[in-house]
Motif scaffolding. Structure first.
Motif, PDB file in Angstrom:
ATOM      1  N   ASP A 272       8.397   6.549   9.771  1.00  0.00           N
ATOM      2  CA  ASP A 272       8.288   5.139  10.227  1.00  0.00           C
ATOM      3  C   ASP A 272       6.889   4.723   9.835  1.00  0.00           C
ATOM      4  OD1 ASP A 272       7.773   7.230  12.645  1.00  0.00           O
ATOM      5  OD2 ASP A 272       8.162   5.319  13.303  1.00  0.00           O
ATOM      6  N   ASP A 273       7.011   3.604  10.028  1.00  0.00           N
ATOM      7  CA  ASP A 273       5.292   2.093   9.886  1.00  0.00           C
ATOM      8  C   ASP A 273       5.002   2.263  11.598  1.00  0.00           C
ATOM      9  OD1 ASP A 273       4.918  -0.716   7.855  1.00  0.00           O
ATOM     10  OD2 ASP A 273       3.869   0.187  10.310  1.00  0.00           O
ATOM     11  N   GLY A 274       4.184   2.492  12.335  1.00  0.00           N
ATOM     12  CA  GLY A 274       4.179   2.487  13.354  1.00  0.00           C
ATOM     13  C   GLY A 274       3.929   3.771  14.346  1.00  0.00           C
TER      14      GLY A 274
ATOM     15  N   PHE B 256      -4.490  -0.119  -2.012  1.00  0.00           N
ATOM     16  CA  PHE B 256      -3.912  -1.481  -2.509  1.00  0.00           C
ATOM     17  C   PHE B 256      -2.816  -2.408  -1.621  1.00  0.00           C
ATOM     18  CE2 PHE B 256      -4.653  -0.118  -7.527  1.00  0.00           C
ATOM     19  CZ  PHE B 256      -4.727   0.905  -7.086  1.00  0.00           C
ATOM     20  N   ASP B 257      -1.760  -1.584  -0.900  1.00  0.00           N
ATOM     21  CA  ASP B 257      -0.752  -2.162  -0.054  1.00  0.00           C
ATOM     22  C   ASP B 257      -2.261  -2.929   0.782  1.00  0.00           C
ATOM     23  OD1 ASP B 257       1.478  -1.282   2.179  1.00  0.00           O
ATOM     24  OD2 ASP B 257      -0.400  -2.552   3.074  1.00  0.00           O
ATOM     25  N   ASN B 258      -3.146  -2.007   1.646  1.00  0.00           N
ATOM     26  CA  ASN B 258      -3.866  -2.062   2.693  1.00  0.00           C
ATOM     27  C   ASN B 258      -4.674  -4.001   2.187  1.00  0.00           C
ATOM     28  OD1 ASN B 258      -2.326  -0.612   3.886  1.00  0.00           O
ATOM     29  ND2 ASN B 258      -4.203   0.162   5.202  1.00  0.00           N
TER      30      ASN B 258
ATOM     31  N   GLU C 127       4.393   9.233   7.978  1.00  0.00           N
ATOM     32  CA  GLU C 127       4.108   7.455   8.614  1.00  0.00           C
ATOM     33  C   GLU C 127       3.108   6.619   7.887  1.00  0.00           C
ATOM     34  OE1 GLU C 127       4.234   5.974  12.120  1.00  0.00           O
ATOM     35  OE2 GLU C 127       2.849   4.702  10.764  1.00  0.00           O
ATOM     36  N   GLU C 128       3.659   5.093   7.569  1.00  0.00           N
ATOM     37  CA  GLU C 128       3.083   4.370   6.527  1.00  0.00           C
ATOM     38  C   GLU C 128       1.904   3.621   7.006  1.00  0.00           C
ATOM     39  OE1 GLU C 128       4.554   3.210   4.015  1.00  0.00           O
ATOM     40  OE2 GLU C 128       4.015   1.382   4.073  1.00  0.00           O
ATOM     41  N   THR C 129       1.566   3.495   8.127  1.00  0.00           N
ATOM     42  CA  THR C 129       0.913   2.241   8.366  1.00  0.00           C
ATOM     43  C   THR C 129      -0.454   3.328   8.936  1.00  0.00           C
ATOM     44  OG1 THR C 129      -0.128   0.296   9.108  1.00  0.00           O
ATOM     45  CG2 THR C 129       0.990   1.478  10.476  1.00  0.00           C
ATOM     46  N   THR C 130      -1.496   2.554   8.772  1.00  0.00           N
ATOM     47  CA  THR C 130      -2.905   3.415   9.573  1.00  0.00           C
ATOM     48  C   THR C 130      -2.657   3.294  10.969  1.00  0.00           C
ATOM     49  OG1 THR C 130      -3.806   1.557   8.559  1.00  0.00           O
ATOM     50  CG2 THR C 130      -5.808   2.148   9.754  1.00  0.00           C
TER      51      THR C 130
ATOM     52  N   VAL D 232      11.826  -4.718   8.238  1.00  0.00           N
ATOM     53  CA  VAL D 232      12.894  -4.997   6.898  1.00  0.00           C
ATOM     54  C   VAL D 232      13.478  -6.006   6.178  1.00  0.00           C
ATOM     55  CG1 VAL D 232      15.776  -5.357   7.146  1.00  0.00           C
ATOM     56  CG2 VAL D 232      15.269  -3.826   8.410  1.00  0.00           C
ATOM     57  N   THR D 233      12.760  -6.049   5.484  1.00  0.00           N
ATOM     58  CA  THR D 233      12.305  -7.056   4.003  1.00  0.00           C
ATOM     59  C   THR D 233      13.000  -6.184   2.528  1.00  0.00           C
ATOM     60  OG1 THR D 233      10.694  -5.261   2.973  1.00  0.00           O
ATOM     61  CG2 THR D 233      10.013  -6.708   4.605  1.00  0.00           C
ATOM     62  N   LYS D 234      12.312  -7.355   1.975  1.00  0.00           N
ATOM     63  CA  LYS D 234      13.239  -6.903   0.069  1.00  0.00           C
ATOM     64  C   LYS D 234      12.857  -6.079  -0.446  1.00  0.00           C
ATOM     65  CE  LYS D 234      10.729 -10.500  -1.723  1.00  0.00           C
ATOM     66  NZ  LYS D 234       9.822 -10.760  -0.949  1.00  0.00           N
ATOM     67  N   GLU D 235      11.718  -5.522  -0.308  1.00  0.00           N
ATOM     68  CA  GLU D 235      10.742  -4.003  -0.708  1.00  0.00           C
ATOM     69  C   GLU D 235      11.380  -2.783   0.028  1.00  0.00           C
ATOM     70  OE1 GLU D 235       9.449  -6.760   0.544  1.00  0.00           O
ATOM     71  OE2 GLU D 235       9.149  -7.616  -2.230  1.00  0.00           O
ATOM     72  N   THR D 236      11.939  -2.751   1.399  1.00  0.00           N
ATOM     73  CA  THR D 236      12.194  -1.717   1.648  1.00  0.00           C
ATOM     74  C   THR D 236      13.912  -1.346   1.683  1.00  0.00           C
ATOM     75  OG1 THR D 236      10.884  -2.371   4.322  1.00  0.00           O
ATOM     76  CG2 THR D 236      12.641  -0.801   4.261  1.00  0.00           C
ATOM     77  N   ALA D 237      14.142  -2.696   1.532  1.00  0.00           N
ATOM     78  CA  ALA D 237      15.658  -2.448   1.010  1.00  0.00           C
ATOM     79  C   ALA D 237      15.855  -1.754  -0.374  1.00  0.00           C
ATOM     80  CB  ALA D 237      16.262  -3.723   0.831  1.00  0.00           C
TER      81      ALA D 237
ATOM     82  N   THR E 263      -3.105   4.938  -3.355  1.00  0.00           N
ATOM     83  CA  THR E 263      -2.213   4.036  -3.716  1.00  0.00           C
ATOM     84  C   THR E 263      -1.237   3.508  -3.022  1.00  0.00           C
ATOM     85  OG1 THR E 263      -0.885   5.792  -4.729  1.00  0.00           O
ATOM     86  CG2 THR E 263      -1.540   5.015  -6.482  1.00  0.00           C
ATOM     87  N   LYS E 264      -1.932   3.684  -1.670  1.00  0.00           N
ATOM     88  CA  LYS E 264      -0.726   3.231  -1.223  1.00  0.00           C
ATOM     89  C   LYS E 264      -2.475   2.069  -0.094  1.00  0.00           C
ATOM     90  CE  LYS E 264       0.441   1.581   3.519  1.00  0.00           C
ATOM     91  NZ  LYS E 264      -0.353   1.226   4.442  1.00  0.00           N
ATOM     92  N   TRP E 265      -3.317   2.800   0.511  1.00  0.00           N
ATOM     93  CA  TRP E 265      -4.647   1.650   1.246  1.00  0.00           C
ATOM     94  C   TRP E 265      -5.491   1.331   0.277  1.00  0.00           C
ATOM     95  CZ3 TRP E 265      -9.568   2.875   0.091  1.00  0.00           C
ATOM     96  CH2 TRP E 265     -10.378   3.969  -0.546  1.00  0.00           C
TER      97      TRP E 265
ATOM     98  N   ALA F  43       5.809 -14.714   7.269  1.00  0.00           N
ATOM     99  CA  ALA F  43       6.003 -14.787   5.763  1.00  0.00           C
ATOM    100  C   ALA F  43       6.621 -13.174   5.142  1.00  0.00           C
ATOM    101  CB  ALA F  43       4.799 -14.914   5.027  1.00  0.00           C
ATOM    102  N   GLU F  44       6.845 -13.060   3.953  1.00  0.00           N
ATOM    103  CA  GLU F  44       7.671 -11.759   3.339  1.00  0.00           C
ATOM    104  C   GLU F  44       6.827 -10.868   3.452  1.00  0.00           C
ATOM    105  OE1 GLU F  44      10.028 -14.991   1.454  1.00  0.00           O
ATOM    106  OE2 GLU F  44      10.188 -12.371   0.214  1.00  0.00           O
ATOM    107  N   GLY F  45       5.595 -10.518   4.377  1.00  0.00           N
ATOM    108  CA  GLY F  45       5.529  -9.856   4.049  1.00  0.00           C
ATOM    109  C   GLY F  45       4.375  -9.086   2.451  1.00  0.00           C
ATOM    110  N   HIS F  46       3.984  -8.371   2.465  1.00  0.00           N
ATOM    111  CA  HIS F  46       3.071  -7.771   0.600  1.00  0.00           C
ATOM    112  C   HIS F  46       3.797  -8.146  -0.373  1.00  0.00           C
ATOM    113  CE1 HIS F  46      -0.048  -6.147   3.292  1.00  0.00           C
ATOM    114  NE2 HIS F  46       0.460  -4.936   3.445  1.00  0.00           N
ATOM    115  N   PRO F  47       3.929  -8.788  -1.516  1.00  0.00           N
ATOM    116  CA  PRO F  47       4.254  -8.839  -3.012  1.00  0.00           C
ATOM    117  C   PRO F  47       4.982  -7.601  -3.105  1.00  0.00           C
ATOM    118  CG  PRO F  47       2.551  -9.876  -3.148  1.00  0.00           C
ATOM    119  CD  PRO F  47       2.398  -8.813  -1.304  1.00  0.00           C
TER     120      PRO F  47
END
Ligand code: 3DD
Length: 418
Positions: free
Chosen positions: A124-126, A183-185, A149-152, A53-58, A179-181, A344-348
């Motif tokens: 999901d993420d995880g 960049f995000d990863n 599902e979001e993550t590796t 739950v981050t500003k980006e997820t919102a 455009t996910k792995w 911190a707040e996670g990725h930008p």
């Protein structure tokens, strides 16, 4: 008024400002919101989400709701929820169950609450949410048409379930989108992990021996950002090709047994358990800083450290000092949980914009196709990557070349040779 449970409703105004900040830096998702708030293709869908739950997820949650979905949300890590964001989403009328520093029981209680409205889609993420539906709430399977599902780590878990025939509904592997792995990863994890380390320690990185366990996409991002700050990067690996790539990038590569003796800062990014254990703690220098940026908190064996430590105290937020019998102090950040989101707040926002554009497209895809697909793990159409990247370039004012008709023909013409 939607049901919800957050730490402090009074933080809503502060949370709203952060969400607006993120919205102004997420042009792809805002473009999708503008387009689909008119047609509302997710009308009738009930989306249960389990994602930090981050500003980006919102911004993603607001976009799913604008597209017509009913949304219920929990965080996917006990330490990653930003309480002001949770308060803002509750004030938006979202059923959100999330607060910072959850116990294990509270963590799963929150997930269970998001299932109360019998979701048709899971996000999901995880994979803790989808795993809960499969193992504790099988009666809900009849309502679910699909998930994402979001993550590796989560995709790895779901592929293993599918292989075992245990997966009961189709899921899109968002992590597999370029455009996910890519960049995000890489860029997201690289910057946000350094951000977490600096917020929890404010140490100088330049000149320090910065040990990265795991040279996958996340480790690669951490290595290049740490080197950019002047650190001496050391990589540990188990995969020969990854170790070779790190070597050719100019990083020192050695076993953790050797790196433990010389490292000043350690970060794990492997997805594996027991990467840093008893014997490593014993050989570390006084003042060594240890953290993790993998999804689960199993990479650093905190049980081993607790057995070795004669005294433990929190010296700064998200920074625990463990003093050994010989007086050596080891500093663990974020209790060994992902340091980028715990400290911190996670990725930008700029990079989560693309990850979450894929999540949004994954929800659209599953709402349309889920009932026609067999229970397996799917990837999005690669064309979407180019669309997402094009919107990103346009929003950043970057123009690129276009193939002429002759070049297009050349690209598919196999007749000519040298
Ligand atoms: N993740 C990292 N930063 C995030 C943020 N600002 N908001 C939500 C989630 C965030 C986790 C992602 O890296 C996710 O894609 C993953 O876990 O792979």
């Amino acid at each position: 008024m939607a049901n919800y449970k957050v730490a402090n409703e009074k933080l809503a105004a502060q949370g709203r400002l952060k969400i607006e900040w993120a919205e102004s830096r997420m042009p792809v998702l805002m473009r999708l919101r503008e387009k689909y708030s008119k047609t509302k293709p997710l009308k009738g869908q009930r989306i249960a989400g389990c994602l930090h739950v981050t500003k980006e997820t919102a911004v993603l949650v607001r976009t799913l709701a604008a597209a017509g979905a009913e949304v219920s949300w929990s965080g996917c890590n006990p330490l990653s929820t930003q309480d002001d964001i949770a308060a803002a989403l509750a004030a938006d009328g979202i059923s959100i169950y999330a607060w910072h520093n959850l116990s294990r029981e509270e963590f799963y209680w929150c997930i269970d609450r998001t299932l109360d409205f019998k979701p048709t889609l899971t996000l999901d993420d995880g994979a803790d949410l989808i795993f809960s539906v499969h193992n504790k709430h099988q009666e809900l399977l009849k309502y679910v048409i699909g998930g994402t599902e979001e993550t590796t780590t989560g995709v790895h878990r779901l592929r293993a379930m599918a292989k075992d025939g245990a997966l009961k509904y189709p899921v899109v592997a968002i992590n597999d989108a370029e455009t996910k792995w890519d960049f995000d990863n890489v860029y997201g994890t690289g910057q946000s992990s350094i951000d977490g380390i600096l917020r929890a320690t404010s140490v100088m990185l330049a000149g320090k021996n910065f040990v990265i366990a795991g040279y996958g996409h996340c480790g690669k991002g951490c290595a290049s950002r740490a080197r950019g700050m002047g650190a001496n990067v050391i990589v540990t690996e188990i995969k020969p090709t990854a170790a070779l790539k790190a070597t050719l990038e100019g990083y020192r590569v050695m076993p953790m047994d050797e790196a433990a003796k010389i490292g000043d800062i350690f970060i794990t990014a492997t997805g594996m358990k027991d990467v840093i254990v008893d014997r490593h703690f014993r050989s570390m220098k006084d003042g060594a800083i240890v953290c993790n940026t993998g999804h689960y908190d199993c990479e650093i064996n905190l049980g081993d450290l607790e057995k070795l430590a004669k005294n433990t105290r929190e010296v700064r937020p998200n920074n625990d000092e463990h003093t050994m019998a010989d007086g050596h102090r080891i500093y663990v950040l974020g209790k060994g949980r992902l340091v980028n989101l715990a400290a911190a707040e996670g990725h930008p926002s700029e990079v989560m914009d693309m990850s979450f554009a894929n999540q949004f497209q994954g929800m659209l895809f599953m709402s349309r196709e889920g009932k026609n697909l067999k229970a397996d793990v799917y990837t999005l159409d690669p064309k979407l990557d180019q669309e997402i990247a094009s919107i990103k370039l346009e929003a950043t004012g970057i123009r690129i070349d276009k193939l002429t008709d002759e070049q297009v023909r050349y690209g598919s013409d196999y007749a000519h040779g040298t």
